[in-house]
Write an enzyme that holds these catalytic residues in place. Structure first.
Site, PDB file in Angstrom:
ATOM      1  N   HIS A 279     -17.816  -2.847 -20.711  1.00  0.00           N
ATOM      2  CA  HIS A 279     -18.182  -2.613 -21.805  1.00  0.00           C
ATOM      3  C   HIS A 279     -19.443  -3.593 -22.342  1.00  0.00           C
ATOM      4  CE1 HIS A 279     -16.131   0.952 -20.245  1.00  0.00           C
ATOM      5  NE2 HIS A 279     -15.471   0.585 -21.846  1.00  0.00           N
TER       6      HIS A 279
ATOM      7  N   HIS B  48     -16.671   3.359 -13.243  1.00  0.00           N
ATOM      8  CA  HIS B  48     -15.497   3.104 -14.362  1.00  0.00           C
ATOM      9  C   HIS B  48     -14.908   3.980 -15.052  1.00  0.00           C
ATOM     10  CE1 HIS B  48     -13.527   0.516 -17.734  1.00  0.00           C
ATOM     11  NE2 HIS B  48     -13.685   2.483 -18.252  1.00  0.00           N
ATOM     12  N   CYS B  49     -14.129   4.743 -14.232  1.00  0.00           N
ATOM     13  CA  CYS B  49     -12.957   5.722 -15.323  1.00  0.00           C
ATOM     14  C   CYS B  49     -12.105   5.244 -14.659  1.00  0.00           C
ATOM     15  CB  CYS B  49     -13.395   6.897 -14.339  1.00  0.00           C
ATOM     16  SG  CYS B  49     -13.818   7.218 -12.357  1.00  0.00           S
ATOM     17  N   HIS B  50     -10.976   6.965 -15.547  1.00  0.00           N
ATOM     18  CA  HIS B  50      -9.385   6.672 -15.534  1.00  0.00           C
ATOM     19  C   HIS B  50      -8.685   7.948 -15.228  1.00  0.00           C
ATOM     20  CE1 HIS B  50      -9.830   2.877 -18.381  1.00  0.00           C
ATOM     21  NE2 HIS B  50     -11.116   3.879 -19.027  1.00  0.00           N
TER      22      HIS B  50
ATOM     23  N   ASP C 165     -16.510   6.795 -17.450  1.00  0.00           N
ATOM     24  CA  ASP C 165     -15.125   6.209 -18.897  1.00  0.00           C
ATOM     25  C   ASP C 165     -14.935   7.314 -18.929  1.00  0.00           C
ATOM     26  OD1 ASP C 165     -13.883   4.567 -19.983  1.00  0.00           O
ATOM     27  OD2 ASP C 165     -15.042   4.901 -22.087  1.00  0.00           O
TER      28      ASP C 165
ATOM     29  N   TYR D  85      -1.561   5.717 -27.490  1.00  0.00           N
ATOM     30  CA  TYR D  85      -2.213   6.980 -28.047  1.00  0.00           C
ATOM     31  C   TYR D  85      -1.265   7.810 -27.170  1.00  0.00           C
ATOM     32  CZ  TYR D  85      -4.777   5.635 -23.923  1.00  0.00           C
ATOM     33  OH  TYR D  85      -5.603   5.136 -22.790  1.00  0.00           O
TER      34      TYR D  85
ATOM     35  N   TYR E 206     -11.504  -6.484 -21.248  1.00  0.00           N
ATOM     36  CA  TYR E 206     -11.777  -6.303 -22.079  1.00  0.00           C
ATOM     37  C   TYR E 206     -11.653  -6.211 -23.403  1.00  0.00           C
ATOM     38  CZ  TYR E 206     -12.758  -1.252 -24.910  1.00  0.00           C
ATOM     39  OH  TYR E 206     -12.417   0.081 -24.758  1.00  0.00           O
TER      40      TYR E 206
ATOM     41  N   ARG F 162      -5.927  -3.647 -30.938  1.00  0.00           N
ATOM     42  CA  ARG F 162      -5.505  -2.024 -30.857  1.00  0.00           C
ATOM     43  C   ARG F 162      -4.495  -1.382 -29.864  1.00  0.00           C
ATOM     44  NH1 ARG F 162      -9.886   1.020 -29.320  1.00  0.00           N
ATOM     45  NH2 ARG F 162     -12.236  -0.374 -29.425  1.00  0.00           N
TER      46      ARG F 162
END
Length: 289
Positions: free
Chosen positions: A177, A27-29, A245, A45, A153, A126
């Site tokens: 998570h 799990h990474c971006h 993450d 964001y 998620y 959000r």
């Protein structure tokens, strides 16, 4: 970049815990880099740039062999940065994309060839605008022929309402998570027990035992969050995944050291057998079978 954005750790430590051969950061971006891969106009964001070269350098520094890159909401449904990273990885990265019902069959085939193996449904209000459940069900049906799974998620408060929908999905489901439990309530609280009961009832549901740094109320070394990840790993050792993450979107209290995060793994998976399942066997089964 947002004024309050915390950039990822510039010099993470070398982990004391030696990762097993073949370990996967599941799990990474990728963020940009812009302007080559611009952020979505509808984003909630604006992050720092964190491109594939930096991700792969971190992979090698920490001792991972492969990555699973999850589409970040700041890129919306434009998956070009993720697909580019998968192609550049020479088979060492897989991808989880965000798509709409209007995605073409050819686009799905091209993403699959690049290394995409799933889609992400985001229910965190959000971070993402609401999508009708029927649209998600249509997408779930279309990806079945590729053998893709669904990453969901959500936050713990929304799980009870989501359960009927999750049961309708025909695919393997991977929960981000641990469903974001409120760790201040403890592992015996009905909210977290509901999640464990759902996993026990639905063998299609997997969980990422990730983001202790995001769930904590006490900060490093995340003593309040570790018991949750350990409980899931102990109960469902064949259906858990772990990831950094990186580059840690929307962290407000502190920016974790990714090497220190790796050192927490033996507290989650306390035997070599559990560590191998968590880091090697399980992600290989799901993403490289």
């Amino acid at each position: 970049m947002d004024a309050d954005w915390l950039e990822f750790h510039p010099n993470p430590k070398t982990p004391d815990f030696p990762l097993p051969e073949g370990a996967v950061d599941a799990h990474c971006h990728i963020f940009g880099p812009s302007p080559e891969f611009p952020f979505a106009p509808e984003r909630k964001y604006t992050p720092c740039n964190a491109g594939k070269e930096q991700l792969f350098a971190l992979r090698d520094h920490l001792g991972f062999t492969r990555n699973v890159i999850v589409q970040a909401t700041c890129h919306g449904r434009d998956n070009r940065a993720l697909v580019d990273a998968c192609l550049a990885s020479e088979g060492r990265a897989r991808g989880i994309v965000s798509i709409g019902a209007d995605v073409s069959g050819r686009e799905l085939e091209e993403m699959h060839a690049a290394g995409v193996r799933g889609v992400r449904f985001n229910f965190v209000k959000r971070l993402a605008d609401a999508t009708p459940r029927e649209v998600f069900l249509e997408i779930a049906d279309r990806i079945r022929k590729f053998g893709w799974h669904i990453v969901v998620y959500f936050e713990a408060a929304d799980l009870e309402e989501l359960i009927p929908f999750l049961r309708r999905l025909p695919n393997i489901i991977v929960v981000d998570h641990m469903g974001r439990p409120d760790v201040s309530k403890g592992v015996d609280h009905p909210d977290f027990q509901r999640f464990l009961e759902l996993m026990a009832e639905e063998s299609r549901i997997w969980s990422k035992v990730t983001c202790l740094e995001r769930l904590t109320n006490t900060g490093p070394p995340y003593d309040d969050a570790v018991p949750f990840a350990k409980a899931v790993t102990d109960a469902f050792p064949d259906r858990v995944l772990w990831g950094t993450d990186w580059p840690h979107p929307n962290m407000k209290s502190h920016m974790p050291d990714d090497g220190a995060l790796v050192d927490i793994i033996p507290r989650i998976a306390v035997t070599e057998t559990l560590q191998h399942r968590l880091l090697v066997r399980n992600p290989a089964e799901l993403y490289w079978h």
